[in-house]
Design an enzyme around this catalytic site. Structure first.
Site, mmCIF file in Angstrom:
data_model
loop_
_atom_site.group_PDB
_atom_site.id
_atom_site.type_symbol
_atom_site.label_atom_id
_atom_site.label_comp_id
_atom_site.label_asym_id
_atom_site.label_seq_id
_atom_site.Cartn_x
_atom_site.Cartn_y
_atom_site.Cartn_z
ATOM 1 N N HIS A 1 103.891 -14.593 -53.795
ATOM 2 C CA HIS A 1 102.967 -15.729 -54.007
ATOM 3 C C HIS A 1 103.360 -16.913 -53.121
ATOM 4 O O HIS A 1 102.510 -17.565 -52.513
ATOM 5 C CB HIS A 1 103.029 -16.218 -55.466
ATOM 6 C CG HIS A 1 102.530 -15.261 -56.499
ATOM 7 N ND1 HIS A 1 103.243 -14.990 -57.649
ATOM 8 C CD2 HIS A 1 101.388 -14.536 -56.602
ATOM 9 C CE1 HIS A 1 102.560 -14.144 -58.405
ATOM 10 N NE2 HIS A 1 101.435 -13.846 -57.793
ATOM 11 N N LYS B 1 95.447 -10.609 -69.586
ATOM 12 C CA LYS B 1 96.660 -9.808 -69.816
ATOM 13 C C LYS B 1 97.622 -10.684 -70.614
ATOM 14 O O LYS B 1 97.519 -11.913 -70.572
ATOM 15 C CB LYS B 1 97.275 -9.342 -68.485
ATOM 16 C CG LYS B 1 97.342 -10.403 -67.380
ATOM 17 C CD LYS B 1 97.744 -9.789 -66.035
ATOM 18 C CE LYS B 1 97.616 -10.784 -64.885
ATOM 19 N NZ LYS B 1 97.775 -10.236 -63.566
ATOM 20 N N ARG C 1 97.919 -7.016 -51.169
ATOM 21 C CA ARG C 1 98.938 -6.004 -50.902
ATOM 22 C C ARG C 1 98.201 -4.755 -50.442
ATOM 23 O O ARG C 1 96.997 -4.616 -50.694
ATOM 24 C CB ARG C 1 99.749 -5.727 -52.175
ATOM 25 C CG ARG C 1 100.712 -6.847 -52.512
ATOM 26 C CD ARG C 1 101.041 -6.909 -53.979
ATOM 27 N NE ARG C 1 99.872 -7.265 -54.772
ATOM 28 C CZ ARG C 1 99.931 -7.711 -56.025
ATOM 29 N NH1 ARG C 1 101.076 -7.846 -56.619
ATOM 30 N NH2 ARG C 1 98.833 -8.017 -56.678
ATOM 31 N N SER D 1 104.110 -9.428 -60.351
ATOM 32 C CA SER D 1 104.739 -10.136 -61.476
ATOM 33 C C SER D 1 105.050 -9.156 -62.606
ATOM 34 O O SER D 1 106.126 -9.210 -63.218
ATOM 35 C CB SER D 1 103.819 -11.236 -62.011
ATOM 36 O OG SER D 1 103.652 -12.245 -61.058
#
Ligand code: ADP
Length: 162
Positions: A17, A41, A90, A128
């Protein structure tokens, strides 16, 4: 002023990040890192904590600010006068998700464009959720997060055990 928001959960912020924030700060005159208040989430860190941790990690970037938001990213961008939404990509999996998300955002507000920046090679595998899982199982994450974040992870999991 050419302004962008960089939205996400950042639970917690990691080096991938921060790399995107650094690179976006060179591309735009102003970048607002926007911490999503209620991601779909379970989060480990409160919104206030996620904001504070990012602020700590990017204090050297003078054209970058951090705040939370709880509305649509496109509405939030409009609210702060940003014409761009920055996202990090990604390899592989992210493309599908981000392209669908971009189409949705463009559909909601065609005046806002989405800029996807490729993740740097060394952060392609950094998520994460994976950091939390590895940390919880006793793995080392020191090369993937700033020192302050490792300490916060330690604290958060220690409190969870109580
Ligand atoms: P994650 O939990 O997957 O790290 P976030 O919602 O916190 O996801 O991510 C916010 C934004 O940062 C998204 O655009 C995401 O694709 C991007 N991002 C997440 N990890 C990386 C990374 N390792 N390299 C580049 N961009 C990333």
């Amino acid at each position: 002023m050419v302004k962008a928001i960089y939205p996400g959960s950042f639970d917690p912020v990691h080096n991938g990040h921060i790399d995107i924030a650094n690179r976006a700060s060179e591309l735009f005159e102003r970048v607002v890192i926007a911490v999503y208040d209620s991601p779909p989430k379970n989060v480990l860190f409160s919104t206030e904590k996620r904001v504070a941790m990012i602020r700590d990690c990017i204090s050297d970037l003078h054209n970058v600010e951090v705040t939370s938001f709880s509305n649509l990213a496109t509405d939030f961008a409009k609210q702060v006068g940003a014409k761009f939404i920055v996202r990090g990509l990604r390899a592989g999996y992210d493309f599908e998700y981000e392209s669908e998300m971009s189409l949705m955002w463009r559909n909601l507000n065609p005046e806002i464009d989405i800029i996807c920046m490729m993740s740097s090679l060394q952060y392609q595998f950094v998520y994460s959720s994976r950091i939390k899982e590895v940390f919880k199982l006793g793995g080392k994450v020191d090369s993937l997060v700033p020192e302050r974040i490792s300490a916060e992870l330690k604290k958060a999991y220690k409190n969870k055990e109580l």
